[in-house]
Write an enzyme that holds these catalytic residues in place. Structure first.
Site, mmCIF file in Angstrom:
data_model
loop_
_atom_site.group_PDB
_atom_site.id
_atom_site.type_symbol
_atom_site.label_atom_id
_atom_site.label_comp_id
_atom_site.label_asym_id
_atom_site.label_seq_id
_atom_site.Cartn_x
_atom_site.Cartn_y
_atom_site.Cartn_z
ATOM 1 N N ASP A 139 -8.617 -2.591 4.004
ATOM 2 C CA ASP A 139 -8.994 -1.298 4.563
ATOM 3 C C ASP A 139 -8.786 -0.138 3.611
ATOM 4 O O ASP A 139 -9.431 0.907 3.747
ATOM 5 C CB ASP A 139 -8.200 -1.039 5.848
ATOM 6 C CG ASP A 139 -6.695 -0.980 5.602
ATOM 7 O OD1 ASP A 139 -6.212 -1.737 4.742
ATOM 8 O OD2 ASP A 139 -6.002 -0.202 6.275
ATOM 9 N N ARG A 188 -11.194 -10.218 -2.252
ATOM 10 C CA ARG A 188 -10.932 -9.656 -0.929
ATOM 11 C C ARG A 188 -10.704 -8.155 -1.033
ATOM 12 O O ARG A 188 -9.975 -7.674 -1.885
ATOM 13 C CB ARG A 188 -9.715 -10.332 -0.305
ATOM 14 C CG ARG A 188 -9.306 -9.779 1.073
ATOM 15 C CD ARG A 188 -8.182 -8.761 0.987
ATOM 16 N NE ARG A 188 -7.653 -8.385 2.294
ATOM 17 C CZ ARG A 188 -6.747 -7.437 2.490
ATOM 18 N NH1 ARG A 188 -6.269 -6.769 1.461
ATOM 19 N NH2 ARG A 188 -6.307 -7.164 3.712
ATOM 20 N N GLY A 206 -0.592 -1.884 6.135
ATOM 21 C CA GLY A 206 -0.450 -3.050 7.002
ATOM 22 C C GLY A 206 -1.682 -3.933 6.942
ATOM 23 O O GLY A 206 -2.440 -3.890 5.965
ATOM 24 N N THR A 259 0.861 -1.187 0.000
ATOM 25 C CA THR A 259 0.000 0.000 0.000
ATOM 26 C C THR A 259 0.888 1.224 0.000
ATOM 27 O O THR A 259 2.026 1.169 0.461
ATOM 28 C CB THR A 259 -0.896 0.068 1.271
ATOM 29 O OG1 THR A 259 -1.678 -1.116 1.363
ATOM 30 C CG2 THR A 259 -1.829 1.253 1.250
#
Length: 371
Positions: A252, A249, A273, A221
């Site tokens: 966040d 999937r 993370g 990310t």
């Protein structure tokens, strides 16, 4: 009450000033005072890869974003231009083109962005075939009444708005790593669901230990948030998600309040993370709310990490000594320009101010290397 002439007014003012020991102001200075807006010092904050990759150009993400902020670009345009460097760089296998694919070898990308002054947001999830999902998220923010589009319909929206759709976003590097993961995870070709999940996780850890995958890129990310001299705040998070994830999937990164949250009166926070751990607590929103209550960005971020740690109770997610066995980082700044990077374990973050770009140590909740 008697009306007085302008000449009498100026003369009276000069007399009063002289009596107070001050020099009389010239007549032309009696025009109304013009109030100039209070300015703040611009800042850009990002995950560590925000000051690592250049894709053959002269600047990293935080440098590009800061340059654009300070020359007057809209702050959202600035941070999205910054992360596009990473999205387009095949060497960064945590985002965009060449991002590590899912369990079927398909690169699926997620992103969201928020515009503080306009109070708008946009996001995409499970987007295939488009190298720059952050730009698609921005298009959703600008042209629709929605915050999130997903899957093939997000791709169709992007295609209708002029984005190029490619059949495969893998690079030779990402494809090689996928085939190595598959070889390690499923050598017998057929496993029951429990064994398959355990095998995939074991293979992922083995590849980290073997130096094939950067531990920071297992989840992958880039988050980048910026504030200009007017105090206008915008942010973006973009990712290829968890390496070898179950197809479909969504973590966040594209979810408001989790992978990113911006409040123009308070500040911004973003994350990289383990997305599932962050989603459970909507930690970016939590951090901004803690800053609203007066906490420094560092203290606000550590509070979020403490909650994540307290909520991590499944044995499979714990180390032998009872701590989370995953990494989670938060990046935050407030309206004053105070900034911080915090993490579950020791890590790094990037920042760019008038002093130039830097890569700094985060403040860890657990002062140890990531397990």
């Amino acid at each position: 009450m008697r009306r007085i002439s302008r000449r009498e007014f100026v003369k009276t003012g000069a007399t009063i000033a002289a009596a107070a020991g001050a020099s009389p102001a010239p007549a032309q200075s009696q025009s109304p005072t013009v109030l100039t807006p209070v300015t703040v010092k611009p800042v850009v904050i990002a995950s560590a890869n925000g000051h690592e990759f250049k894709n053959g150009g002269p600047r990293t993400a935080v440098e590009e974003a800061f340059l654009r902020l300070t020359r007057g670009d809209d702050p959202l345009d600035a941070v999205i231009a910054g992360v596009a460097i990473n999205e387009l760089d095949p060497a960064d296998d945590s985002v965009g083109y060449g991002g590590l694919p899912n369990a079927e070898g398909v690169v699926q990308l997620d992103s969201c962005c928020m515009h503080g002054p306009l109070k708008r947001a946009g996001g995409v999830a499970c987007l295939e075939g488009i190298r720059t999902p952050a730009a698609v998220a921005k298009m959703i923010l600008q042209t629709t009444d929605h915050h999130l589009l997903v899957g093939r319909d997000a791709q169709r929206f992007a295609l209708l708005n002029g984005f190029t759709v490619e059949p495969d976003l893998n690079t030779p590097h990402s494809r090689k790593l996928y085939l190595e993961w598959r070889r390690r995870a499923d050598p017998e070709h057929y496993l029951d669901p429990a064994k398959r999940a355990a095998a995939g996780d074991r293979a992922r850890r083995e590849m980290v230990l073997a130096g094939l995958i950067d531990p920071e890129h297992v989840y992958g990310t880039i988050n980048c948030d910026g504030m200009n001299s007017k105090g206008e705040i915008c942010g973006v998070t973009t990712t290829s998600g968890l390496s070898w994830k179950i197809p479909g999937r969504v973590g966040d990164s594209p979810i408001l309040g989790a992978g990113l949250y911006v409040d123009n009166a308070v500040g911004a926070a973003g994350s990289t993370g383990r997305g599932e751990a962050n989603l459970y607590g909507l930690c970016s929103f939590l951090i901004v709310e803690e800053m609203r209550r007066g906490k420094h960005p560092k203290d606000a971020g550590l509070e979020a990490l403490r909650r994540v740690k307290a909520n991590t109770v499944e044995k499979r997610l714990l180390t032998p000594d009872g701590n989370p066995n995953f990494g989670l980082n938060f990046y935050a700044f407030n309206i004053k320009g105070e900034h911080a990077g915090v993490s579950m374990y020791r890590s790094k973050y990037a920042v760019c101010t008038e002093n130039g770009p830097q890569t700094l140590d985060t403040t860890p909740l657990i002062d140890a290397p990531a397990p």
